[in-house]
Design an enzyme around this catalytic site. Structure first.
Site, PDB file in Angstrom:
ATOM      1  N   LEU A 455       0.813  -1.219   0.000  1.00 54.46           N
ATOM      2  CA  LEU A 455       0.000   0.000   0.000  1.00 54.46           C
ATOM      3  C   LEU A 455       0.840   1.260   0.000  1.00 54.46           C
ATOM      4  CD1 LEU A 455      -2.668  -1.067   2.659  1.00 54.46           C
ATOM      5  CD2 LEU A 455      -2.940  -1.054   0.175  1.00 54.46           C
ATOM      6  N   GLY A 456       2.029   1.190   0.526  1.00 58.04           N
ATOM      7  CA  GLY A 456       2.894   2.358   0.618  1.00 58.04           C
ATOM      8  C   GLY A 456       4.023   2.084   1.586  1.00 58.04           C
ATOM      9  N   GLY A 458       6.335   4.187   4.867  1.00 60.66           N
ATOM     10  CA  GLY A 458       6.636   5.349   5.689  1.00 60.66           C
ATOM     11  C   GLY A 458       7.948   5.169   6.409  1.00 60.66           C
ATOM     12  N   GLY A 459       8.152   5.987   7.451  1.00 61.36           N
ATOM     13  CA  GLY A 459       9.391   5.916   8.196  1.00 61.36           C
ATOM     14  C   GLY A 459       9.575   4.593   8.907  1.00 61.36           C
ATOM     15  N   PHE A 460       8.463   3.929   9.258  1.00 61.37           N
ATOM     16  CA  PHE A 460       8.519   2.652   9.948  1.00 61.37           C
ATOM     17  C   PHE A 460       8.949   1.537   9.017  1.00 61.37           C
ATOM     18  CE2 PHE A 460       7.005   0.072  13.543  1.00 61.37           C
ATOM     19  CZ  PHE A 460       6.856  -1.170  12.955  1.00 61.37           C
ATOM     20  N   GLY A 461       8.412   1.553   7.819  1.00 57.99           N
ATOM     21  CA  GLY A 461       8.664   0.497   6.848  1.00 57.99           C
ATOM     22  C   GLY A 461       7.465   0.342   5.926  1.00 57.99           C
ATOM     23  N   VAL A 463       3.898  -0.999   4.190  1.00 59.35           N
ATOM     24  CA  VAL A 463       2.568  -1.391   4.656  1.00 59.35           C
ATOM     25  C   VAL A 463       1.901  -2.206   3.552  1.00 59.35           C
ATOM     26  CG1 VAL A 463       0.334  -0.585   5.509  1.00 59.35           C
ATOM     27  CG2 VAL A 463       2.406   0.710   6.039  1.00 59.35           C
ATOM     28  N   LYS A 478       1.753  -3.637   8.848  1.00 58.20           N
ATOM     29  CA  LYS A 478       2.834  -2.666   8.915  1.00 58.20           C
ATOM     30  C   LYS A 478       4.094  -3.397   9.389  1.00 58.20           C
ATOM     31  CE  LYS A 478       3.631   1.846  11.141  1.00 58.20           C
ATOM     32  NZ  LYS A 478       3.003   2.803  12.077  1.00 58.20           N
ATOM     33  N   ASP A 575       3.469  13.400  15.668  1.00 58.74           N
ATOM     34  CA  ASP A 575       3.746  13.275  14.231  1.00 58.74           C
ATOM     35  C   ASP A 575       2.445  13.306  13.436  1.00 58.74           C
ATOM     36  OD1 ASP A 575       5.376  13.107  12.004  1.00 58.74           O
ATOM     37  OD2 ASP A 575       5.423  10.921  11.995  1.00 58.74           O
TER      38      ASP A 575
END
Length: 768
Positions: A455-456, A458-461, A463, A478, A575
Site C-alpha cells: 500500500l505504501g 513510511g518511516g517505519f517500513g 505497509v 505494517k 507526528d
C-alpha cells in the site's frame, strides 16, 4: 528611516545610545534594538523580539504617523501596535535616557515609548509594576530575560513586582517557581543580595496610588549611569558606566535562610548540566559549531542545550566551539594539545581501555541474555508443533514489561503469552490484551508480502494489504524495515499506546507479530488510504466536497480531543500529518501512526526531548527548535492540516513565485488583507459558503500561531467548530511564515539542523 545596512538614529544630546538593527549570530535573525554607543554588545531594548526579521533587508520608518518595520517581503508591522497613532504628523526621538519616544508633532503628546515595552534591561526612569490601573487598559511592566546571551527571544526568567503585594519585587522561573528578591521597607528597597555598599549605587522609589503602583530608580553621582539586566542565567546583573567604560557585578538570587537559589534548575539532561575538563582540542571531523562569544557565554550555550556534548574556547577566548556528537566518539578522537575541552557529565580520562573493556562486558552479557531465552523459546516451539498455524496465536498482556523485551529479541514471555486461539475472538480482545499472530499467518494473508499488495511505505517500513483466511477480514500489515529510520523503540511505543485507545476516529490495532527478526503490526484496513492521497491529487480531490472536508476536520479534532483529554492515557501524538489520517469506506478520518507518541501524566503540561522526531511543515516551533512538546504541539499540526484541507496544497511544498512564503505565510497574508477566499481549493466553489471557509481558515491560523500559549486547546477547537455562532478571536502571526527549507529530504534535514538545538529524526511523506 533606519535600515539594516548600517544607518541608525542617535540621541541628540550626549549620544549615549544608538538605535538600529542588530543580528542574532546564533539564528541569523535581525532585531530592532537600542544599545550603548560605547559598547554595541550591550543591547538594552529589543523592539521585535517576537517577530524577528529573517534577513538583512529590514527597514524601520514612520508611515501614516506610526512606526513601521518590514523586510524584503514588504509586509508592514507596527512597532507601536499597542497604541496606534491617529495623527499623521508624528516624530520619533531617541532620548539620552535610552527611551525611544513617538510623539504628535504639534501637541507633543506621547503616543508610544519603548520604556512602556521593556525587554530584559531595567534602566533609570523605567517603571516596574502597574500604571493606568483605573482605565480600561491598565499596563504592567516587567522584564523578561533573553533565552541565551546571543538570542533576545523570551527566556526563562522574569523580573516583576508582586501583583498582590506591591511592596515586593520577585523573579519568576519558567517552571513557575518564584522568589522574593526585594522588599520596600517604607524608605528603601532592600535586595536579598544587598551588602553595606551596594545599596548606595542606586536610589529606588516606590509609588502607590489608586491609579498606579510601581518602582523606579536613579543612580548616584559616582556613575554616568547604573542599570540592571535580568540575565538568561537567572542572575540579576548590575552594570555601571563611568567615562564611557562599562563594568558589572552579577548577583546570584539565593535565599540566605535556606540556601535555595533560583538558578538551581532541575537537570533536564541525561548527563546532567555539569562539565568535566579534559586536555586537548575538539576534533574537526564531527559536528562542531563555532560562535563568537566569551568562555562564560560558551558554557551557557552548551549547558542550556542537552544535545551539546562538549564545548571549548579557542586560545583568544573569543570563539566558542560546541560539539554535538557522541561522547564515546569524542573521547576516542580528542586531538592532543594544550587546550581544554569541557565535556558534559563525567568524562573517562583514560577513555580507550576502560571503554573497550566495558563494551566487551556489555556485549557478552547481552549475548547471554538473548541466547538463554532464545533456546528456551525454540524448545517450546518444538513441543507445540504445528499449533501456531491458527489465525490468532495468543494474547499479549501489555501490563507485562516482557512484551517490550520481545519487540527486539525472543523472550520467555512466549511461554505464558501463547494461549489457545479459542480464548479470544478477533477484534474483541480483553482489556489491555493484544492478539499475537504467527509469521506464517501474516505471510499467507499478504501472499508473502507480494509487491502487488504493497500500500505504501513510511518511516517505519512498508505497509501491505492482507486478508485473513479464516475470518475473511481485510487487514493492513505494517512491517518494520531493517533499514527503517525508526526502530524497536517506536514499535514498542505504538503497541503500548494504541492498544489502550478506543475511539471511532483512531485507527484500531488488531494485533502484532513478533517472531524471528520480524516486528509487525496488524491494523484494520482503510480502503480509502490516507488523506494526502486525495487532497493533494488534482483529480481525486474532486471526491471531497466541502461537506466531506468539514467532516474530516471535525473527526480529526474529535480524535485529538480524545487523546488529549478523555482517553485513559493522555497522549501527545507528535507526528500528526495528512498522511497519518486514514479514511474508511465512508471517508471518516482515523488518526494513525503512534510510534512517536508520548504518554503524559495527569499533572504534566509539557515535555522535553533531545531527539526531535516528526515531519517538516507540521512541527511546532517550540518542538522543532527546543524539543518542547505539549498538547499545543499537536494543535499546531492540526492547524496545518486544516489549511491543507481547505487549499489542497502541501505546506512543505508550497512556494510563492519568489520562494518567500510557505502555505502558512500565504494564508496569513491573504487573511489579513481580507482575501482569504483566494486560498480555497477551486473545486469547492459550488459546495460551500465564503463565511464557512473564512471561519475555517481563521481556525487554522489560530492553531499555528508562533507562541504555544496563544493557540487554543482541542476542547476550544471542538467547541468553536460545533458552535458556528461563536466569534473567533483574531490570530497572531503564524510560526515558520517564510519558506526556509527545500523539498529535497537531504537538504531539508541539513538545513533544519542549523536552526534546531536538538537531534532530529525527520519523517518523509509517502503514498500509502
Amino acid at each position: 528611516m533606519i535600515s539594516t545596512s548600517g544607518f541608525f538614529w542617535k540621541a541628540k544630546a550626549g549620544r549615549i545610545f544608538e538605535l538600529g538593527f542588530f543580528s542574532d549570530d546564533f539564528s541569523g535573525n535581525y532585531y530592532i534594538g537600542i544599545w550603548f554607543k560605547a559598547d554595541k554588545n550591550k543591547v538594552v531594548w529589543v523592539g521585535n523580539r517576537e517577530i524577528p526579521i529573517s534577513d538583512s533587508s529590514g527597514i524601520l520608518q514612520i508611515r501614516s504617523g506610526n512606526l513601521v518595520f518590514m523586510d524584503r517581503r514588504q509586509v508592514p508591522w507596527l512597532l507601536n501596535s499597542e497604541n496606534v497613532a491617529t495623527a499623521i504628523n508624528t516624530t520619533a526621538t531617541l532620548l539620552d535616557s535610552g527611551n525611544f519616544v513617538l510623539k504628535e508633532e504639534y501637541t507633543g503628546t506621547v503616543l508610544w515609548q519603548s520604556f512602556d515595552n521593556p525587554t530584559d534591561t531595567y534602566l533609570p526612569g523605567m517603571k516596574l509594576g502597574w500604571s493606568a490601573l483605573n482605565t480600561n487598559q491598565p499596563s504592567f511592566h516587567l522584564f523578561v530575560s533573553w533565552v541565551s546571551p546571543q538570542s533576545p527571544t523570551r527566556g526563562l526568567f522574569t523580573l516583576t513586582m508582586d501583583r498582590i503585594n506591591f511592596t515586593k519585587i520577585q523573579v519568576w522561573r519558567g517552571d513557575k517557581v518564584r522568589m522574593d528578591i526585594g522588599f520596600w521597607d517604607g524608605h528603601n528597597l532592600r535586595f536579598i543580595f544587598d551588602n553595606s555598599t551596594s545599596g548606595n549605587d542606586y536610589n529606588f522609589s516606590h509609588h502607590s496610588t489608586a491609579d498606579e503602583a510601581y518602582f523606579n530608580f536613579s543612580g548616584n553621582k559616582n556613575y554616568d549611569i547604573v542599570w540592571f539586566v535580568m540575565a538568561s542565567t537567572g542572575k540579576l546583573d548590575q552594570y555601571f558606566m563611568v567615562d564611557g567604560k562599562i563594568s558589572s557585578v552579577s548577583h546570584a538570587l539565593c535565599e540566605n535562610s535556606t540556601g535555595r537559589c533560583l538558578t538551581s534548575l532541575p537537570s533536564m539532561c541525561e548527563d546532567g548540566e555539569s562539565f568535566s575538563q579534559v586536555k586537548g582540542s575538539l576534533p574537526s571531523m564531527f559536528n562542531i559549531g563555532a560562535i563568537n562569544t566569551g568562555p562564560s557565554g560558551c558554557e551557557t550555550l552548551c549547558e542550556s542545550n542537552c544535545s551539546c556534548t562538549a564545548f571549548a574556547s579557542l586560545q583568544n577566548d573569543k570563539e566558542c566551539q560546541l560539539y554535538y556528537g557522541s561522547k564515546q566518539d569524542l573521547l576516542k578522537t580528542i586531538v592532543k594539545g594544550p587546550g581544554i575541552i569541557y565535556i558534559r557529565g563525567t568524562a573517562a580520562t583514560n577513555g580507550g581501555k576502560k571503554w573497550k573493556l566495558g563494551l566487551a562486558l556489555t556485549v557478552s552479557l547481552a549475548t547471554l541474555l538473548v541466547l538463554i531465552p532464545f533456546s528456551l523459546c525454540c524448545y517450546l516451539r518444538w513441543r507445540k508443533g504445528h499449533k501456531e498455524d491458527s489465525v490468532t496465536e495468543g494474547i499479549i498482556n501489555l501490563d507485562q514489561e516482557s512484551l517490550f523485551q520481545r519487540a527486539t529479541n525472543v523472550s520467555p514471555v512466549q511461554q505464558n503469552a501463547v494461549r489457545g486461539a479459542s480464548n479470544i475472538e478477533l477484534g474483541r480482545q480483553k482489556d489491555q490484551d493484544l492478539p499475537l499472530f504467527s509469521i506464517s499467518t501474516i505471510q499467507t494473508a499478504t501472499n508473502y508480502f507480494a509487491e502487488s499488495n504493497k500500500l505504501g511505505e513510511g518511516g517505519f517500513g512498508p505497509v501491505y494489504k492482507g486478508k485473513l483466511l479464516v475470518e475473511g477480514q481485510e487487514i493492513a500489515v505494517k512491517r518494520l524495515s531493517k533499514i527503517s529510520r525508526q526502530g524497536s523503540g517506536e514499535f514498542k511505543n505504538e503497541v503500548s499506546v494504541i492498544c489502550k485507545l478506543q475511539h471511532r476516529n483512531l485507527v484500531r490495532l488488531l494485533g502484532c507479530c513478533i517472531e524471528a527478526e520480524e516486528s509487525i503490526l496488524i491494523y484494520e484496513y482503510m480502503p480509502n488510504k490516507s488523506l494526502d492521497f486525495f487532497i493533494f491529487d488534482s483529480t481525486k480531490r474532486l471526491l471531497l466536497d466541502w461537506g466531506k472536508r468539514v467532516n474530516i476536520v471535525e473527526g480529526i479534532a474529535q480524535g485529538l480531543l480524545y487523546l488529549h483529554k478523555y482517553s485513559r492515557l493522555r497522549i501527545i501524538h507528535r507526528d500528526l500529518k495528512s498522511s497519518n489520517i486514514l479514511l474508511d469506506s465512508d471517508m471518516n478520518p482515523k488518526i494513525s501512526d503512534f510510534g512517536m507518541a508520548r504518554i503524559f501524566g495527569d499533572n504534566d503540561t509539557r515535555g522535553k526531548t533531545n531527539r526531535v522526531v516528526g515531519t517538516f511543515g507540521y512541527m511546532s516551533p517550540e518542538y522543532a527548535m527546543d524539543g518542547l512538546f505539549s498538547e499545543k504541539s499537536d494543535v499546531f499540526s492540526f492547524g496545518v492540516i486544516v489549511l491543507e484541507i481547505i487549499t489542497g496544497k502541501k505546506n512543505i511544498a508550497f512556494f510563492e513565485a519568489d520562494h518567500s512564503l510557505n502555505l502558512l505565510g500565504k494564508a496569513w497574508t491573504l487573511w489579513k488583507e481580507g482575501n482569504g477566499m483566494e486560498l480555497m481549493d477551486s473545486t469547492l466553489r459550488a459546495s460551500c459558503s465564503s463565511s464557512e471557509v473564512m471561519r475555517y481558515i481563521q481556525m487554522g491560523l489560530l492553531c499555528v500561531q508562533e507562541r504555544s500559549i496563544d493557540r487554543p486547546n482541542m476542547s476550544d477547537v471542538v467547541s468553536l467548530l460545533s458552535n458556528q455562532s461563536f466569534a473567533l478571536p483574531f490570530p497572531k502571526e503564524p510560526a515558520f511564515l517564510c519558506q526556509q527549507i527545500s523539498t529535497d529530504a537531504d537538504s531539508s534535514s541539513s538545513r533544519q539542523r542549523r536552526y534546531s538545538q536538538n537531534d532530529l529524526t525527520i519523517s518523509q511523506v509517502h503514498g500509502r
